[in-house]
Scaffold this motif. Sequence first.
Motif, mmCIF file in Angstrom:
data_model
loop_
_atom_site.group_PDB
_atom_site.id
_atom_site.type_symbol
_atom_site.label_atom_id
_atom_site.label_comp_id
_atom_site.label_asym_id
_atom_site.label_seq_id
_atom_site.Cartn_x
_atom_site.Cartn_y
_atom_site.Cartn_z
ATOM 1 N N VAL A 129 0.861 -1.186 0.000
ATOM 2 C CA VAL A 129 0.000 0.000 0.000
ATOM 3 C C VAL A 129 0.897 1.235 0.000
ATOM 4 O O VAL A 129 1.777 1.380 0.856
ATOM 5 N N ARG A 130 0.636 2.068 -0.990
ATOM 6 C CA ARG A 130 1.421 3.304 -1.131
ATOM 7 C C ARG A 130 0.498 4.493 -0.878
ATOM 8 O O ARG A 130 -0.546 4.630 -1.511
ATOM 9 N N ALA A 131 0.904 5.403 0.106
ATOM 10 C CA ALA A 131 0.146 6.631 0.408
ATOM 11 C C ALA A 131 1.058 7.829 0.182
ATOM 12 O O ALA A 131 2.248 7.795 0.529
ATOM 13 N N SER A 132 0.498 8.883 -0.391
ATOM 14 C CA SER A 132 1.304 10.065 -0.692
ATOM 15 C C SER A 132 0.489 11.336 -0.457
ATOM 16 O O SER A 132 -0.734 11.333 -0.609
ATOM 17 N N LEU A 133 1.213 12.382 -0.062
ATOM 18 C CA LEU A 133 0.637 13.731 0.107
ATOM 19 C C LEU A 133 1.566 14.718 -0.577
ATOM 20 O O LEU A 133 2.806 14.602 -0.456
ATOM 21 N N PRO A 134 1.036 15.723 -1.258
ATOM 22 C CA PRO A 134 1.913 16.712 -1.909
ATOM 23 C C PRO A 134 2.642 17.566 -0.873
ATOM 24 O O PRO A 134 2.110 17.895 0.181
ATOM 25 N N ARG A 135 3.885 17.924 -1.201
ATOM 26 C CA ARG A 135 4.668 18.762 -0.290
ATOM 27 C C ARG A 135 4.053 20.153 -0.150
ATOM 28 O O ARG A 135 4.279 20.836 0.851
ATOM 29 N N SER A 136 3.264 20.565 -1.134
ATOM 30 C CA SER A 136 2.651 21.893 -1.061
ATOM 31 C C SER A 136 1.705 22.025 0.131
ATOM 32 O O SER A 136 1.557 23.113 0.703
ATOM 33 N N ALA A 137 1.062 20.943 0.533
ATOM 34 C CA ALA A 137 0.176 20.986 1.702
ATOM 35 C C ALA A 137 0.972 21.271 2.972
ATOM 36 O O ALA A 137 0.579 22.092 3.816
ATOM 37 N N LEU A 138 2.128 20.566 3.102
ATOM 38 C CA LEU A 138 2.982 20.824 4.264
ATOM 39 C C LEU A 138 3.505 22.254 4.233
ATOM 40 O O LEU A 138 3.500 22.953 5.256
ATOM 41 N N THR A 139 3.950 22.697 3.028
ATOM 42 C CA THR A 139 4.458 24.070 2.910
ATOM 43 C C THR A 139 3.372 25.082 3.236
ATOM 44 O O THR A 139 3.632 26.104 3.895
#
Length: 421
Positions: A129-139
Amino acid sequence: MRRRIVTLTVLAAVLATSLFGLPLAVGALWYFRTHTTSALERAADSTAVVISDALAAGQPFQVPDNEDGAEVGVYDPVGHLLAGEGPPTADDVVRGVAASRSDMLNQKVGDEDVLAVPVLTGARLTGIVRASLPRSALTHDVGITWLVMAGCAIGAVLASWLVARRIAARLTRPLEDLACAATRLGEGDFSARSRRSAIPEIDRVGAALDVTATRIGETLERERAFSAEASHQLRTPLAGLRLQLESALETPGRDPYAAVRAGITAADRLERTVEDLLALSRERRAARAELDLPALLAELNDVPLPDHRQLRLEIVDPPPVRASAPAVRQVLAVLLDNAVNHGEGAITVRARDAGGALAVDVLDEGPDLGERDPFSDHSPSGHGIGLRLARSLAEAEGGRLRLSRPDPPTFTLLLPEAPAS
């Protein structure tokens, strides 16, 4: 000073905000990074739990939605995308988990934070299972937080600036008032007083300045009065010298050497008067030794009198006293001059015991003074100036000078008796 106080306060506020805000900013960044990792882990774990049975049985499945907004994809052990969102073939994160079979792996891939977890059925790897979030949300989250912190810091510095201006105004206004009062004092306005500021330290300075102004004013007033009275006192020996010289001129047959000797005697008396007045004005009085009263009274015989006036000296067992001889000499000279110029008939100077004090009476046969105050500035007979000087000298020696009897006019000098050794 006001600008310096404001500047130092603002610098202190900036330093305190920086020391507190920078670690807080770093902590906020660490918090959001940890929060992102936790969100990816929750999304991957929840998906793995839901699809694990379907993967083991080879049945079709759907990737459930997650509350964290992460993109979730499910891969087979070979690396093909089975369902969900993600790259069609496995990336390094998925391949790393497939190789390790039991370890969760979290890495940055491109502009995304990626986390992969294995799906195991017993010891067999059935999927990843691969989960990802864009770095722009953290920024975005970190940027919003830092902007809020920067706004709070600017607000704190601005509030410090406003408070510093108020405090500086409160502290400097009393100092400015003190400076104005000191300037007025330096310009000769001894009535200048500083306002109280409710700041104890500044108020103590203001009170000390007010006391100084009062003392300087009183001292200057005394000096002016003393100068006026002393100049009046110098007229007596000058008048005596003039009288002797005029008498010598009006008597051609008179021995000129006698007139010269009398003039020298008068000049000596004038010089002694000047020295006494200078010593008294500078407060360089001689030590209070026992007063040689007979010698002082004998000096009165040298004072020139009109031909129709007589001087009688009476000493009736006077007690010993300790006083300044120049001061007593000037008091007696004033009283004798007053009797000569404003009195009539014979002049009597009597020294006597007044019960614990020495009393020196100076009286003449002049008219009744009535209710008039001879010490007043407005004395109609002109007594005032010299008598005020004599009274101030007597009080400086711890004694008193008063009009003891208006008819015949009698002035009495009282000096305290010297204590027994």
